[in-house]
Design an enzyme around this catalytic site. Sequence first.
Site, PDB file in Angstrom:
ATOM      1  N   HIS A 189     -14.049   4.518 -57.810  1.00  0.00           N
ATOM      2  CA  HIS A 189     -14.174   3.058 -57.742  1.00  0.00           C
ATOM      3  C   HIS A 189     -15.592   2.619 -57.390  1.00  0.00           C
ATOM      4  CE1 HIS A 189      -9.533   2.511 -57.140  1.00  0.00           C
ATOM      5  NE2 HIS A 189      -9.864   2.810 -58.380  1.00  0.00           N
ATOM      6  N   GLY A 200      -4.323   8.694 -47.026  1.00  0.00           N
ATOM      7  CA  GLY A 200      -4.710   7.330 -46.652  1.00  0.00           C
ATOM      8  C   GLY A 200      -4.798   6.361 -47.808  1.00  0.00           C
ATOM      9  N   SER A 219      -2.327   3.730 -50.377  1.00  0.00           N
ATOM     10  CA  SER A 219      -0.996   3.118 -50.494  1.00  0.00           C
ATOM     11  C   SER A 219      -0.317   3.461 -51.811  1.00  0.00           C
ATOM     12  CB  SER A 219      -1.110   1.591 -50.363  1.00  0.00           C
ATOM     13  OG  SER A 219      -1.954   1.086 -51.388  1.00  0.00           O
ATOM     14  N   ALA A 224      -5.066   9.565 -39.749  1.00  0.00           N
ATOM     15  CA  ALA A 224      -5.870  10.538 -40.496  1.00  0.00           C
ATOM     16  C   ALA A 224      -6.660  11.451 -39.558  1.00  0.00           C
ATOM     17  CB  ALA A 224      -6.822   9.799 -41.439  1.00  0.00           C
TER      18      ALA A 224
HETATM   19  C1  BJW Z   1      -3.847   5.140 -42.754  1.00  0.00           C
HETATM   20  C2  BJW Z   1      -4.536   4.775 -41.622  1.00  0.00           C
HETATM   21  C3  BJW Z   1      -4.943   5.817 -40.795  1.00  0.00           C
HETATM   22  C4  BJW Z   1      -4.069   2.970 -42.632  1.00  0.00           C
HETATM   23  N1  BJW Z   1      -4.675   7.070 -41.119  1.00  0.00           N
HETATM   24  N2  BJW Z   1      -3.583   6.400 -43.066  1.00  0.00           N
HETATM   25  C5  BJW Z   1      -0.359   0.533 -64.575  1.00  0.00           C
HETATM   26  C6  BJW Z   1       0.660  -0.186 -64.008  1.00  0.00           C
HETATM   27  C7  BJW Z   1       0.398  -1.396 -63.390  1.00  0.00           C
HETATM   28  C8  BJW Z   1      -0.898  -1.902 -63.312  1.00  0.00           C
HETATM   29  C9  BJW Z   1      -1.909  -1.186 -63.879  1.00  0.00           C
HETATM   30  C10 BJW Z   1      -1.637  -0.008 -64.481  1.00  0.00           C
HETATM   31  N3  BJW Z   1      -2.819   0.497 -64.942  1.00  0.00           N
HETATM   32  C11 BJW Z   1      -3.819  -0.338 -64.605  1.00  0.00           C
HETATM   33  C12 BJW Z   1      -3.295  -1.395 -63.960  1.00  0.00           C
HETATM   34  C13 BJW Z   1      -4.083  -2.537 -63.445  1.00  0.00           C
HETATM   35  C14 BJW Z   1      -4.789  -2.298 -62.147  1.00  0.00           C
HETATM   36  C15 BJW Z   1      -3.754  -1.982 -61.078  1.00  0.00           C
HETATM   37  O1  BJW Z   1      -3.531  -0.868 -60.678  1.00  0.00           O
HETATM   38  N4  BJW Z   1      -3.123  -3.009 -60.536  1.00  0.00           N
HETATM   39  C16 BJW Z   1      -2.144  -2.802 -59.478  1.00  0.00           C
HETATM   40  C17 BJW Z   1      -2.413  -3.799 -58.361  1.00  0.00           C
HETATM   41  C18 BJW Z   1      -0.760  -2.861 -60.040  1.00  0.00           C
HETATM   42  N5  BJW Z   1      -5.770  -1.238 -62.201  1.00  0.00           N
HETATM   43  C19 BJW Z   1      -6.997  -1.444 -62.676  1.00  0.00           C
HETATM   44  O2  BJW Z   1      -7.342  -2.531 -63.123  1.00  0.00           O
HETATM   45  C20 BJW Z   1      -7.958  -0.274 -62.694  1.00  0.00           C
HETATM   46  N6  BJW Z   1      -8.489  -0.097 -63.989  1.00  0.00           N
HETATM   47  C21 BJW Z   1      -7.752   0.462 -64.978  1.00  0.00           C
HETATM   48  O3  BJW Z   1      -6.620   0.837 -64.816  1.00  0.00           O
HETATM   49  O4  BJW Z   1      -8.439   0.568 -66.179  1.00  0.00           O
HETATM   50  C22 BJW Z   1      -7.737   1.098 -67.309  1.00  0.00           C
HETATM   51  C23 BJW Z   1      -8.075   2.543 -67.539  1.00  0.00           C
HETATM   52  C24 BJW Z   1      -7.855   3.500 -66.587  1.00  0.00           C
HETATM   53  C25 BJW Z   1      -8.157   4.834 -66.822  1.00  0.00           C
HETATM   54  C26 BJW Z   1      -8.685   5.219 -68.017  1.00  0.00           C
HETATM   55  C27 BJW Z   1      -8.922   4.262 -68.989  1.00  0.00           C
HETATM   56  C28 BJW Z   1      -8.616   2.924 -68.748  1.00  0.00           C
HETATM   57  C29 BJW Z   1      -9.143  -0.560 -61.754  1.00  0.00           C
HETATM   58  C30 BJW Z   1      -8.731  -0.586 -60.329  1.00  0.00           C
HETATM   59  C31 BJW Z   1      -9.920  -0.966 -59.449  1.00  0.00           C
HETATM   60  C32 BJW Z   1      -9.538  -1.113 -57.993  1.00  0.00           C
HETATM   61  N7  BJW Z   1     -10.610  -1.657 -57.254  1.00  0.00           N
HETATM   62  C33 BJW Z   1     -10.515  -1.801 -55.813  1.00  0.00           C
HETATM   63  C34 BJW Z   1     -11.767  -2.549 -55.324  1.00  0.00           C
HETATM   64  C35 BJW Z   1     -12.968  -1.590 -55.456  1.00  0.00           C
HETATM   65  C36 BJW Z   1     -14.154  -2.002 -54.695  1.00  0.00           C
HETATM   66  C37 BJW Z   1     -13.908  -2.318 -53.249  1.00  0.00           C
HETATM   67  O5  BJW Z   1     -13.670  -1.413 -52.424  1.00  0.00           O
HETATM   68  O6  BJW Z   1     -13.953  -3.499 -52.946  1.00  0.00           O
HETATM   69  O7  BJW Z   1     -10.414  -0.528 -55.185  1.00  0.00           O
HETATM   70  S1  BJW Z   1      -8.998  -2.620 -55.289  1.00  0.00           S
HETATM   71  C38 BJW Z   1      -8.791  -1.658 -53.820  1.00  0.00           C
HETATM   72  O8  BJW Z   1      -7.568  -0.877 -53.926  1.00  0.00           O
HETATM   73  C39 BJW Z   1      -9.942  -0.646 -53.809  1.00  0.00           C
HETATM   74  C40 BJW Z   1      -9.252   0.600 -53.379  1.00  0.00           C
HETATM   75  O9  BJW Z   1     -10.009   1.737 -53.748  1.00  0.00           O
HETATM   76  C41 BJW Z   1      -7.910   0.508 -54.053  1.00  0.00           C
HETATM   77  C42 BJW Z   1      -6.854   1.374 -53.437  1.00  0.00           C
HETATM   78  O10 BJW Z   1      -6.575   0.984 -52.136  1.00  0.00           O
HETATM   79  P1  BJW Z   1      -6.170   2.075 -51.052  1.00  0.00           P
HETATM   80  O11 BJW Z   1      -7.322   2.966 -50.805  1.00  0.00           O
HETATM   81  O12 BJW Z   1      -4.908   2.707 -51.432  1.00  0.00           O
HETATM   82  O13 BJW Z   1      -6.031   1.160 -49.746  1.00  0.00           O
HETATM   83  P2  BJW Z   1      -4.724   0.387 -49.193  1.00  0.00           P
HETATM   84  O14 BJW Z   1      -5.198  -0.597 -48.196  1.00  0.00           O
HETATM   85  O15 BJW Z   1      -3.886  -0.118 -50.282  1.00  0.00           O
HETATM   86  O16 BJW Z   1      -3.880   1.529 -48.465  1.00  0.00           O
HETATM   87  C43 BJW Z   1      -4.347   2.155 -47.276  1.00  0.00           C
HETATM   88  C44 BJW Z   1      -3.272   3.147 -46.816  1.00  0.00           C
HETATM   89  O17 BJW Z   1      -3.798   3.839 -45.681  1.00  0.00           O
HETATM   90  C45 BJW Z   1      -1.947   2.511 -46.386  1.00  0.00           C
HETATM   91  O18 BJW Z   1      -0.868   3.221 -46.995  1.00  0.00           O
HETATM   92  C46 BJW Z   1      -1.914   2.690 -44.865  1.00  0.00           C
HETATM   93  O19 BJW Z   1      -0.612   2.946 -44.365  1.00  0.00           O
HETATM   94  C47 BJW Z   1      -2.790   3.895 -44.682  1.00  0.00           C
HETATM   95  N8  BJW Z   1      -3.502   3.926 -43.421  1.00  0.00           N
HETATM   96  N9  BJW Z   1      -4.605   3.381 -41.572  1.00  0.00           N
HETATM   97  C48 BJW Z   1      -3.952   7.309 -42.264  1.00  0.00           C
HETATM   98  N10 BJW Z   1      -5.610   5.546 -39.624  1.00  0.00           N
END
Ligand code: BJW
Length: 232
Positions: free
Chosen positions: A107, A173, A175, A217
């Site tokens: 990302h 870590g 979701s 973590a």
């Molecule tokens: C702890 C803790 C502790 C807390 N110890 N644990 C298929 C189905 C449906 C939708 C789509 C699909 N395919 C694509 C989509 C659309 C979309 C998508 O997924 N939408 C969903 C919302 C449904 N995806 C996209 O648009 C992506 N592009 C794409 O798919 O292009 C097509 C393609 C792909 C591959 C090949 C060819 C074409 C792009 C996604 C970009 C995401 N960008 C972001 C922002 C980036 C910049 C920034 O940081 O600002 O990325 S969004 C945000 O979410 C960020 C993160 O990297 C990402 C994931 O979040 P993460 O890391 O999981 O964080 P949290 O907060 O959700 O979870 C934290 C976890 O930690 C929790 O579970 C806590 O319990 C835990 N935790 N404290 C251990 N101490």
Amino acid sequence: MADKIVILTGAGLSAESGLGTFRDKGGLWDKFPLEEVATPEGFAANPTRVHDFYNLRRGLCMDAAPNAAHAALAELEARWAGEVVTITQNVDDLHERAGSHAVIHMHGELLQALCGACGHRWEAPREMSTLTECPACGAAAARPDVVWFGEIPYQMDEIFTHLEEADLFVAIGTSGTVYPAAGFVAEVRARGCATLEINLEPSDGAAAFDDQRQGKATDAVPAWVSEMLARP
Ligand code: BJW
């Protein structure tokens, strides 16, 4: 040959370094609606708001330190007899600062700038604005080099090669709500790769994993790494 371990990390890994997660209560999306700050459309509509969001996070990232979980993963990479590759969804540089080398930022990276006009990348200043000029073409079209919703994540070919070669896939870590990363577990498991989730609580995709560990973590990751490195 020793097993190849592919690790997928998310915001929960850096939470205890003081960097916010996205979807937890009080997480970043509660304060900054994702459509406004993490989509190309949001940036086009209000670039100053988006720059402010990333300037805030860039400053926090620069002032943060890697935690015990980042350090344990770096130790695993250094000492495991096989290959260890970390695919991170995180835009911070805490894996690298902890000593990991084989890191893929699917990302993007908060500390990099990307020119929206010519595609040039350079080291981001701590603060960017609509006036920040590209050092290559001079256009005032700088944006953070991060992957927003609707954009294609980076290094996908390389990532799929690693996933095909993995003997063990570990998600830490995250979701499991954002694709394509959320789908990696199903892809590796379909061909018999072992899978483990380490998270504070079972994630939305927890049922897709063979094995799970719950905990902070900084506790759960060093404990798992110690067990792996103690294996005969
Ligand atoms: C702890 C803790 C502790 C807390 N110890 N644990 C298929 C189905 C449906 C939708 C789509 C699909 N395919 C694509 C989509 C659309 C979309 C998508 O997924 N939408 C969903 C919302 C449904 N995806 C996209 O648009 C992506 N592009 C794409 O798919 O292009 C097509 C393609 C792909 C591959 C090949 C060819 C074409 C792009 C996604 C970009 C995401 N960008 C972001 C922002 C980036 C910049 C920034 O940081 O600002 O990325 S969004 C945000 O979410 C960020 C993160 O990297 C990402 C994931 O979040 P993460 O890391 O999981 O964080 P949290 O907060 O959700 O979870 C934290 C976890 O930690 C929790 O579970 C806590 O319990 C835990 N935790 N404290 C251990 N101490």
